[in-house]
Design an enzyme around this catalytic site. Sequence first.
Site, PDB file in Angstrom:
ATOM      1  CD  GLN A 235      -2.815   1.173   2.387  1.00 38.53           C
ATOM      2  OE1 GLN A 235      -2.542   1.634   3.480  1.00 38.53           O
ATOM      3  NE2 GLN A 235      -3.972   0.570   2.111  1.00 38.53           N
ATOM      4  CD  GLU A 250      -7.649   7.116   4.473  1.00 40.05           C
ATOM      5  OE1 GLU A 250      -8.627   6.458   4.863  1.00 40.05           O
ATOM      6  OE2 GLU A 250      -6.731   6.651   3.794  1.00 40.05           O
ATOM      7  NE  ARG A 281      -4.968   4.802   4.336  1.00 33.00           N
ATOM      8  CZ  ARG A 281      -4.543   4.440   5.531  1.00 33.00           C
ATOM      9  NH1 ARG A 281      -3.734   3.405   5.649  1.00 33.00           N
ATOM     10  NH2 ARG A 281      -4.925   5.101   6.603  1.00 33.00           N
ATOM     11  NE  ARG A 388      -3.373  -0.941   6.934  1.00 31.37           N
ATOM     12  CZ  ARG A 388      -3.519   0.328   7.304  1.00 31.37           C
ATOM     13  NH1 ARG A 388      -4.674   0.754   7.798  1.00 31.37           N
ATOM     14  NH2 ARG A 388      -2.527   1.195   7.153  1.00 31.37           N
TER      15      ARG A 388
END
Length: 573
Positions: A235, A250, A281, A388
């Site tokens: 990620q 975030e 994301r 995730r």
Amino acid sequence: MVFKHDIVIVGAGLAGLRAALEVTGEGDVALISKVYPTRSHSGAAQGGIAAALGNEEPDSWEWHMYDTVKGGDYLTDQNVAEILARDAPRAVYELEHMGVPFNRMADGKIAQRAFGGHTRNFGEAAVKRACYAADRSGRVIMDALYFEAVRKGIRIYSEFQMLDLVFRDGQTAGLVAYETATGELHFFHCRMILLATGGYGKVFKTTSNAFASTGDGVYLPYRAGLPLEDMEFVQFHPTGIHRLGVLISEAARGEGGILRNGEGERFMERYAPTIKDLAPRDMVSRAIALEIREGRGIGGQDYVHLDLTHLGEKKLQERLSDISSFVRIYLGVDPSREPVPIAPTCHYMMGGIPTSTEGEVLDVEGKCVPGLYAAGECSCLSLHGANRLGCNSLLDLVVFGRRAGQKMAGELVRLPWQDAPQRPEEETARRISRLKEKGEGEKIGVLRGELQEAMTLHCSVFRTEESLKKALARIEELQDRYSRARVDNTGSRFNTDLLDGLELECLLGLAEAMVHAALARRESRGAHSREDYRERDDDQFLRHSLVWRRNGRVQVDYKPVTITRFQPKARTY
């Protein structure tokens, strides 16, 4: 020196601490930490922990489960997502009772805010599900659990670095660790080991990860012949401080922050028209990368803006004080008056050591390795799938750290001691001597920098077969050069040069596993975006990858995804 404990937990972040609290009293437990425990990377988590409490607006665990499965692009094992979503409220209230100072609503309930990919009514609109403590949620949870560990008298070995796992007759027998302060090697003789060592973002040049995130606990089982799962899924967080990679949580977008390109456009409206800047994301990172590639970066450069100016100084100070401080310190920018330059940064590894839902490490055939457990980012429960969701990481740590601890406590009485081998640290000592005695080899720092450059250039947000083959060729070249590398510091005390050299073996091995898995997956799914295979291919690749080494060669195979409630469909927001 030989230390003897029933259970040794490697890593003192949230997964390790939560497991330790669960097994205390069932046997003699010790924690080994590469850094001082409260410096563990769990403390860097900013935004919050997800739970369908419904304090701010209606919510349900089914919606949370659905978002986790959809966010993982349907590679998430749905039985695992259900465990997480159902247990989340209990986990949050448990933390509250331990003293975690969550932000509060006017009526005293835990406050919640929106986060990327979290929705209500199965995707209808964004929902406030993240329980938070300003923008230092991981920090305060760490402090609470560490206080509990100290209060319960758990033995903690600070600044001990695991360098080898030791097995006898297929069962855990102990581990070899290096004491940073003295340079001594120690053998920890034990019946059970829990690996809770975090991620390995230092494979890449720009990352939000700490310097200690080099994947030691992931690589050592791999070196011992055990598989790694879903290693291709890495990620990249959309909002790292430009060039530095320091994370802008975030939570900034959860509080209303807006991404803007060089034309001042709120460009996420084109990519995710329903939830815009709060898309998952992987989607936001790709959108930013595309904006930059197509010349809409700020001034044509390689970054875009995160605009927080409309939030006002008061809200920034109350809800995002750490983030505001980072921006002022590193960029000299006042976020209440100026937009923040950001670009994607390597953040989280969805792949790792395959485990059961109770943390038992699984071999290539899916059988449990007696006495070996893993939890947290180093493990792969298949919870996060191909991507995730934000705020599911802290939840993962406390839910599945607890479950691993419960399983270990129950199994301890049935697991016999294995005899300690003669001179278990001998092979590790040879590796250390080799690095210290190479007088003419290349410096470790040079090789590490070249690896990070290669992975960032060829195996990051976008990938192709050509780029991945270039990455693999470079890794193989660097592995050959590493065999002749040297460290300048030949001393014993606090020899970080030596530790860098030992960590580089881990980074090279994990990079190789990641690239092999990425080459084999000829589709785009979640964080794995192949420009030569742009569509998701459920017929061929709705399955988990397994990578392991056999006779010196990397093998790739697959195992099925568990689907219970939600059939795969197009992933749109």
